[in-house]
Design an enzyme around this catalytic site. Structure first.
Site, PDB file in Angstrom:
ATOM      1  N   ASP A  73       5.758  -7.880  -4.896  1.00  0.00           N
ATOM      2  CA  ASP A  73       4.320  -8.148  -4.799  1.00  0.00           C
ATOM      3  C   ASP A  73       3.525  -6.889  -5.136  1.00  0.00           C
ATOM      4  OD1 ASP A  73       2.084  -9.688  -4.419  1.00  0.00           O
ATOM      5  OD2 ASP A  73       2.043  -9.454  -2.254  1.00  0.00           O
ATOM      6  N   ALA A 110      -8.227  -6.674   7.983  1.00  0.00           N
ATOM      7  CA  ALA A 110      -8.241  -7.446   6.734  1.00  0.00           C
ATOM      8  C   ALA A 110      -7.470  -8.735   6.967  1.00  0.00           C
ATOM      9  CB  ALA A 110      -7.639  -6.648   5.586  1.00  0.00           C
ATOM     10  N   VAL A 154      -4.195  -8.275   9.039  1.00  0.00           N
ATOM     11  CA  VAL A 154      -3.913  -6.887   9.379  1.00  0.00           C
ATOM     12  C   VAL A 154      -4.918  -6.427  10.429  1.00  0.00           C
ATOM     13  CG1 VAL A 154      -3.656  -4.534   8.516  1.00  0.00           C
ATOM     14  CG2 VAL A 154      -2.998  -6.467   7.074  1.00  0.00           C
TER      15      VAL A 154
END
Length: 723
Positions: A142, A26, A33
Site C-alpha cells: 500500500d 485521522a 488513527v
C-alpha cells in the site's frame, strides 16, 4: 482543549488499561488513527484501530497479529516503528511511533510538480525503508503518499508495513476496500491475480514518483473501476509528456533517462520491473548522480534504465562518465552527452585526445596514436662487406651480444663531411621535437583525464550514514569523508540523548569535498516541569505555564467560601511533574463566595421563616415588638428582606407580640365626663350605655366592659354603664 474529539466513543478510553486515547487524528477506509498516551512509558504514540467487523474473524485476527509482529521487527530510521499490538473490544489495533509533521500528500499539494532533483531527494529515503522491508521478506502493498510521513525535522518515514497484507487476506470485501482505497497506485497483478511480491511495491513507488514529477496521477477516470482498468491495460506515459518542458531548454525539465526509469518501474509486466526496492534505489541514485553532474541526456544511461538486471548488484551511487566531445561528422564517435554548467571553453582549448568508439577518453596509446617523426635514411658503412657467416641469432650455440654500432664514415672526399653533420643535426632535432610532442600529448591527455575525473568524481564525496552515531563518531566519519561537520541540538522522543537524529544533506547524498553537513544531536525527550500555580491569581498562573513552555487547558470555576475570586484552587497535573512541550494543564479557579437568594418572610410564622433561613446557611437574629395589625408570633419585618447574601451572613427578623395591653382604670362612681377623660388618657376609646337595672338617671358610672382592673389592648373601646 479539543472538544470535538469527545464525539468519538474511544476518546478518553484506555485500551488494555495502558493506551489512553487523547484525540482522533485521522480516519481512513479500514482504520482510525488516534493520538494516545502510553501511560506506562509516559510517551505519546499513534494507535491505529481497525473498524468494527474486521476483527470478528479469528483467522484475520491471527494474520493481523502475525503481520504486526513482522512489521515490528523492522528497524530503520525511515520506517515508522511498531511498538505493540492487541485487541480492544473485539477490534484489533497496533501502537506505532507518533510522527509530528505532515504527509507526502500534503507536500504534493503544495509543491507538485517538483523538479527532478527535489523529487528524487524526497523519495530516496522511501526506497531505503522499502529495501529494508524487502530484505526482511515483507511487502508493503500500500505504497502511497498518505503512508509517507515527513517529520518537522524533515525526516521521511514510511508507515503501515504489513498492515495492507493482513487486511487484504481478511475477506473479499476487505480486499475490495484495499483496492478501492488505493486504486491510483495498485499494481496490475494485484488486480488480476490478487497476489503481489516486492515488485508490486516498485510499481506503486513508480506511480508516486510520476505524481511528484507531474503533479497528477498517470491514470484517471470517472470511476474507480476505470482507473483499475487503465492500470491493467494501459502503460504509464513518460512524465515529460505531461510536463511539456523540454530538457534541451531547462535544467528543471525531466531528462530521457528519468522518463525511462519511471516507465520501467511502472511496467505492467512484473518481469520487466526492478526485482525489489534495492535495485530500484540503485537506478534512482544513478539518475540523481547524473542530474547533480549536469547531464541532461546520456543515451547509454537511458538504455541501462530499461535493463534493471544491470543494477542488481549495485551498492553505491553510479557516477556518470563525462566524455570529451568529438567531431560530430565522425561515424565512429556519437554525440557526447548534453550537459549544463560544465567548463566547455576550457575543453575547447585542449587538443582532442584519443577516444573509443563510444566517445570516451582512451588512456592507452598505440603506435598509430604517436606523432610521425622523420627518420634518417639508413646507410650501410662503406667498409662493411658481405659475409658468409650466419647471423648470431640463427646459430644455436651463439650468444647474442649488443655492441655499439660502428661510426659512420663519410663517403667520398672531405667535402661531404659538413653535409653528414648537418643531416645528423636535423635527425637529432627531429627526434627531440617528436619526443616533445609525445610528451605534450601525454601531459595534455593526463590533464584532460584528471580534469574529467575531478569534475565527475574526484571533487565529490558522499555523506556517510550518521544517524544513531555519537558526536565523536560523527567527527571521525566527517573527517574521513573530507566534510565540515556542524552540530545542532534538538529534543527527540525516540533517539537517545547524544546520538544523531538527522543530517542535512541526508546520508548517501553526493556533495563537493569540504561541504558543510549539519548534524542534529538528540537532547533526549523534551520535558518541562509543571510550575506550582495553586494559590496564585489565574493570570499569574497562566503566565507561569506559558513561561514553562506549557499551555493552559480547560479552566473550571467553582464557588469557594474562603478563597477570593480568581484564585487557583487546583491543577490537573501535579506541580513538578515532567511533561512534554505545550502540554495542556487544566486549572480549577475560585469564583469567590456563592451568593444565596433571600426570601421575604414578612407576615409568616417566625419559627418557619427562621428555619428556612438557617437551612440556607444564614445566621438568624430576632427582635420582638407589639403590633396591633400582626398576630403574635408572625414576622412583622425582615432585614434584609430580599436580594442575595452569602453563607454565614445575618438576617434579622422582627416578630410580633400582638398589641400592647393597658389596665383599665377604676372609674366607678365617677361622673361620666370625668370617667371618660380618665379612660381616654389611658389610651382607650369610650362609649356609654344605660344600666339595665337601677337606672336612676344620675349620670354616674356603675360598671364597665371590660371591667375595671382588667387589661385590654391600648386603643380598644371601653363601654361605661351609667346609673
Amino acid at each position: 482543549m479539543t472538544m470535538t474529539s469527545m464525539r468519538d466513543p474511544l476518546v478518553g478510553h484506555a485500551l488494555d488499561g495502558r493506551y489512553e486515547i487523547l484525540e482522533r487524528f485521522a480516519r481512513g477506509g479500514m482504520a482510525t488513527v488516534y493520538r494516545a498516551l502510553d501511560t506506562r512509558l509516559q510517551r505519546v504514540v499513534a494507535v491505529k484501530v481497525m473498524h468494527e467487523g474486521l476483527g470478528e474473524d479469528g483467522d484475520f485476527a491471527r494474520k493481523f497479529d502475525r503481520e504486526a509482529r513482522a512489521a515490528a521487527r523492522l528497524s530503520h530510521p525511515n520506517v515508522v516503528s511498531v511498538f505493540d499490538q492487541g485487541h480492544g473490544g473485539g477490534r484489533p489495533y497496533i501502537v506505532m511511533e507518533f510522527v509530528e509533521g505532515t504527509t507526502l500528500r500534503n507536500v504534493i499539494g503544495r509543491e507538485a510538480p517538483m523538479t527532478p532533483l527535489r523529487a528524487l531527494d524526497l523519495l530516496d529515503p522511501v526506497l531505503s525503508a522499502l529495501a529494508t522491508a524487502h530484505e526482511a521478506h515483507l511487502v508493503h502493498r500500500d505504497v502511497k503518499p498518505e503512508n509517507v510521513l515527513i517529520s518537522e525535522r524533515g525526516q521521511v518515514k514510511v508507515a503501515d508495513f504489513g498492515l495492507a497484507k493482513a487486511i487484504s487476506n481478511q475477506t473479499s470485501t476487505a480486499t475490495a476496500g484495499v483496492l478501492i482505497g488505493t486504486v491510483s497506485y495498485v499494481p496490475p497483478e494485484l488486480v488480476v491475480h490478487g497476489q503481489a511480491d516486492t515488485r508490486a511495491d516498485v510499481y506503486s513507488f513508480g506511480i508516486v514518483l510520476f505524481e511528484l514529477l507531474t503533479g497528477r496521477k498517470p491514470h484517471v477516470g470517472d470511476s474507480q473501476y476505470e482507473v483499475v482498468f487503465a492500470h491493467v491495460n494501459k502503460d504509464v506515459p513518460p512524465p515529460s509528456s505531461v510536463r511539456g518542458t523540454s530538457w534541451r531548454i531547462s535544467r528543471d525539465a525531466i531528462p530521457p533517462y528519468l522518463d525511462v526509469l519511471v516507465q520501467t518501474a511502472c511496467a505492467r509486466d512484473p518481469e520487466r520491473r526492478p526485482r525489489d526496492a534495492r535495485v530500484l534505489q540503485a537506478m534512482l541514485r544513478e539518475a540523481r548522480s547524473a542530474l547533480l553532474a549536469g547531464v541532461m541526456d546520456d543515451p547509454e544511461l537511458t538504455v541501462r534504465m530499461t535493463q534493471p538486471l544491470g543494477f542488481a548488484d549495485a551498492t553505491a551511487p553510479h557516477v556518470p562518465t563525462l566524455t570529451t566531445p568529438t567531431s560530430p561528422s565522425s561515424p565512429d564517435h556519437p554525440a557526447a552527452p548534453v550537459r549544463h554548467g560544465l567548463a566547455e571553453p576550457v575543453e575547447a582549448a585542449l587538443p582532442e585526445p584519443p577516444t573509443t568508439a563510444s566517445g570516451r577518453i582512451r588512456t592507452t596509446f598505440t603506435e598509430d596514436d604517436l606523432p610521425r617523426l622523420p627518420r634518417p635514411a639508413e646507410r650501410r658503412p662503406a667498409d662493411r662487406r658481405p659475409t658468409d657467416r650466419r647471423p648470431a641469432e640463427r646459430r644455436p650455440d651463439a650468444r647474442v651480444r649488443r655492441r655499439p654500432a660502428p661510426p659512420v664514415e663519410p663517403v667520398g672526399d672531405e667535402v661531404s663531411r659538413p653535409l653528414l653533420e648537418h643531416a645528423r643535426r636535423r635527425t637529432r632535432r627531429a627526434r627531440g621535437r617528436g619526443l616533445l610532442v609525445l610528451l605534450l600529448v601525454l601531459l595534455l591527455t593526463a590533464a584532460v583525464a584528471a580534469g574529467t575525473w575531478w569534475m565527475a568524481s574526484g571533487r565529490w564525496t558522499a555523506v556517510p550514514p550518521l544517524t544513531g552515531l555519537e558526536r565523536g563518531e560523527v567527527v571521525s566519519a566527517g573527517t574521513a569523508a573530507d566534510l565540515d561537520v556542524t552540530f545542532a541540538e534538538a529534543h527527540s522522543e525516540t533517539v537517545p540523548a547524544g546520538q544523531v537524529i538527522s543530517s542535512s544533506p541526508v546520508a548517501d547524498t553526493r556533495v563537493l569535498l569540504e561541504s558543510d553537513v549539519e548534524v542534529v544531536l538528540s537532547r533526549g525527550p523534551e520535558r518541562y516541569a509543571v510550575p506550582d500555580v495553586v494559590g496564585k491569581d489565574v493570570d499569574a498562573a497562566e503566565r507561569a505555564l506559558v513561561e514553562a513552555t506549557l499551555a493552559v487547558g480547560e479552566v473550571e470555576e467553582v464557588w469557594h467560601e474562603e478563597a477570593a475570586a480568581g484564585t487557583v484552587l487546583d491543577a490537573d497535573v501535579e506541580a513538578g511533574t515532567e511533561v512534554r512541550r505545550a502540554t495542556e494543564v487544566g486549572l480549577t479557579v475560585s469564583r469567590g463566595r456563592q451568593p444565596i437568594e433571600i426570601e421575604d418572610g414578612t407576615g409568616r410564622d417566625a419559627a418557619d421563616v427562621g428555619a428556612d433561613l438557617t437551612d440556607a446557611g444564614f445566621e438568624v437574629e430576632t427582635t420582638r415588638v407589639h403590633s396591633d395589625t400582626v398576630e403574635a408570633g408572625d414576622v412583622v419585618a425582615q432585614s434584609p428582606a430580599s436580594g442575595t447574601a452569602h453563607r454565614g451572613d445575618t438576617v434579622t427578623l422582627t416578630v410580633s407580640e400582638g398589641p400592647e395591653l393597658v389596665t383599665v382604670p377604676n372609674v366607678r362612681a365617677m361622673g361620666v365626663e370625668a370617667a371618660t377623660r380618665t379612660l381616654e388618657q389611658a389610651g382607650f376609646e369610650v362609649e356609654t350605655a344605660r344600666a339595665e337595672t337601677n337606672d336612676l338617671g344620675l349620670g354616674y358610672v356603675a360598671s364597665a366592659d371590660p371591667g375595671f382592673g382588667t387589661e385590654a389592648p391600648e386603643g380598644s373601646t371601653i363601654t361605661l354603664f351609667l346609673i
